[in-house]
Design a protein around this motif. Structure first.
Motif, PDB file in Angstrom:
ATOM      1  N   LYS A  29       0.117  -5.152   9.194  1.00 25.69           N
ATOM      2  CA  LYS A  29      -0.280  -5.729   7.903  1.00 25.69           C
ATOM      3  C   LYS A  29       0.928  -5.861   6.964  1.00 25.69           C
ATOM      4  O   LYS A  29       1.961  -5.229   7.198  1.00 25.69           O
ATOM      5  CB  LYS A  29      -1.319  -4.827   7.224  1.00 25.69           C
ATOM      6  CG  LYS A  29      -2.509  -4.461   8.103  1.00 25.69           C
ATOM      7  CD  LYS A  29      -3.614  -3.790   7.308  1.00 25.69           C
ATOM      8  CE  LYS A  29      -3.305  -2.377   6.897  1.00 25.69           C
ATOM      9  NZ  LYS A  29      -4.429  -1.716   6.211  1.00 25.69           N
ATOM     10  N   ASP A  30       0.750  -6.632   5.898  1.00 28.58           N
ATOM     11  CA  ASP A  30       1.805  -6.728   4.869  1.00 28.58           C
ATOM     12  C   ASP A  30       1.647  -5.637   3.809  1.00 28.58           C
ATOM     13  O   ASP A  30       2.473  -5.523   2.902  1.00 28.58           O
ATOM     14  CB  ASP A  30       1.761  -8.104   4.175  1.00 28.58           C
ATOM     15  CG  ASP A  30       2.321  -9.218   5.069  1.00 28.58           C
ATOM     16  OD1 ASP A  30       2.906  -8.894   6.122  1.00 28.58           O
ATOM     17  OD2 ASP A  30       2.172 -10.398   4.710  1.00 28.58           O
ATOM     18  N   ASP A  31       0.591  -4.837   3.920  1.00 31.08           N
ATOM     19  CA  ASP A  31       0.349  -3.781   2.921  1.00 31.08           C
ATOM     20  C   ASP A  31       1.454  -2.733   2.971  1.00 31.08           C
ATOM     21  O   ASP A  31       1.898  -2.349   4.052  1.00 31.08           O
ATOM     22  CB  ASP A  31      -0.975  -3.047   3.209  1.00 31.08           C
ATOM     23  CG  ASP A  31      -2.170  -3.967   3.129  1.00 31.08           C
ATOM     24  OD1 ASP A  31      -1.996  -5.135   2.739  1.00 31.08           O
ATOM     25  OD2 ASP A  31      -3.286  -3.510   3.460  1.00 31.08           O
ATOM     26  N   LYS A  40       0.815   1.459  -4.215  1.00 32.99           N
ATOM     27  CA  LYS A  40       0.309   0.459  -3.266  1.00 32.99           C
ATOM     28  C   LYS A  40       0.877  -0.906  -3.620  1.00 32.99           C
ATOM     29  O   LYS A  40       1.067  -1.202  -4.797  1.00 32.99           O
ATOM     30  CB  LYS A  40      -1.221   0.381  -3.345  1.00 32.99           C
ATOM     31  CG  LYS A  40      -1.949   1.579  -2.778  1.00 32.99           C
ATOM     32  CD  LYS A  40      -3.442   1.253  -2.613  1.00 32.99           C
ATOM     33  CE  LYS A  40      -4.219   2.383  -1.982  1.00 32.99           C
ATOM     34  NZ  LYS A  40      -4.417   3.541  -2.841  1.00 32.99           N
ATOM     35  N   THR A  42       2.140  -5.087  -1.704  1.00 37.06           N
ATOM     36  CA  THR A  42       2.225  -5.980  -0.556  1.00 37.06           C
ATOM     37  C   THR A  42       3.674  -6.448  -0.439  1.00 37.06           C
ATOM     38  O   THR A  42       4.310  -6.704  -1.464  1.00 37.06           O
ATOM     39  CB  THR A  42       1.326  -7.221  -0.783  1.00 37.06           C
ATOM     40  OG1 THR A  42       0.006  -6.755  -1.038  1.00 37.06           O
ATOM     41  CG2 THR A  42       1.302  -8.126   0.422  1.00 37.06           C
TER      42      THR A  42
END
Ligand code: ADP
Ligand code: UDP
Length: 238
Positions: A29-31, A40, A42
């Motif tokens: 994921k790009d998270d 948190k 992206t």
């Protein structure tokens, strides 16, 4: 090979079952998270870069005698890996003082260490991944002495090979975290990922940070750093 049921969604990857009980598909994921999930965000394109970089480095390490979970890259973000039972340890190797080591021991970040170090953290988000020593690992039945010895041997070999490789790219490998797992027959293999999320990578000339510290420390140019380190790898990997 098709993705089956999603077995797990972590902070950076999703893990899927496949029709083969010994194989999984991981999807990057790009998270991005830091400080045990407190921060948190992206990072656009990170999933693709981490997938490709981790696979390229695992292929290199296999050639150098470190067994890994890598099987086949199926697309930009997804890879087939051997299913393992993760040994719940974050294995951290350091060549240069940085991050928590610099803080704990009062050493200026960037100070080269006399010899590479190894440390273990207990992989447990609820406890904040506390530091743990070999006696604790055995007492808590997280791994056997034989497994610990194998993990240490492989981890230092990973360090030597990656240090050499990154040097050819004009990059200094400061420190990194790896995870190991057990195949169904008990064989220990390198698992999870090796990427700018899990390594500190500094430009050898300028000292510029080309890794997740740009995100952790709000240094800006996060996407550009991930692209730069990937392009260096692509230019130098065999
Ligand atoms: P986290 O769990 O820290 O949020 P990720 O988002 O990267 O991390 O999730 C991937 C999960 O898959 C991790 O818990 C990792 O230990 C686990 N894992 C990595 N490789 C394998 C593998 N080959 N077999 C089984 N589990 C794996
Ligand atoms: N690391 C990681 N996952 C973690 C903690 C650390 O991949 O949960 C990596 C980190 O990117 C660095 C190395 O392990 O390359 C050492 O990190 P450190 O202990 O200095 O922790 P931090 O400063 O990131 O808290």
């Amino acid at each position: 090979m098709n993705k089956g049921e999603m077995l797990y969604e972590g902070k950076a990857k999703k893990v899927y079952a496949t029709e083969d009980p010994d194989l999984l598909i991981v999807s990057y994921k790009d998270d991005a998270t830091a400080f045990n999930g407190l921060k948190k965000g992206t990072i656009a394109g990170k999933g693709v870069i981490n997938n490709k970089m981790s696979n390229a480095l695992m292929r290199l390490l296999e050639k150098k005698g470190v067994p890994t979970h890598y099987v086949e890259e199926i697309n930009d973000r997804e890879t087939i890996v051997k299913k393992v039972q993760i040994v719940p340890l974050e294995v951290i190797i350091r060549n240069i003082a940085a991050g928590s080591f610099a803080k704990h021991y009062g050493v200026t970040e960037g100070t080269p260490l006399k010899a590479p170090t190894i440390e273990f953290s207990y992989k447990n988000d609820d406890l904040g991944d506390p530091l743990i020593n070999e006696y604790h690992v055995i007492a808590l039945d997280l791994a056997t002495q034989e497994e610990i010895d194998t993990i240490k041997t492989y981890a230092f070999r990973v360090n030597e090979e990656l240090r050499k490789f990154w040097l050819t790219c004009g990059v200094t490998l400061v420190d990194f975290k790896v995870e190991f797992g057990r195949l169904s027959d008990g064989t220990i293999v390198l698992a999870d990922e090796i990427s700018p999320d899990t390594c500190r990578l500094w430009d050898s000339k300028t000292g510029d940070k080309l890794d997740k510290d740009r995100f952790r420390r709000d240094l800006g140019g996060v996407e550009e750093a991930y692209q730069e380190i990937m392009s260096r790898l692509e230019q130098h990997i065999g």
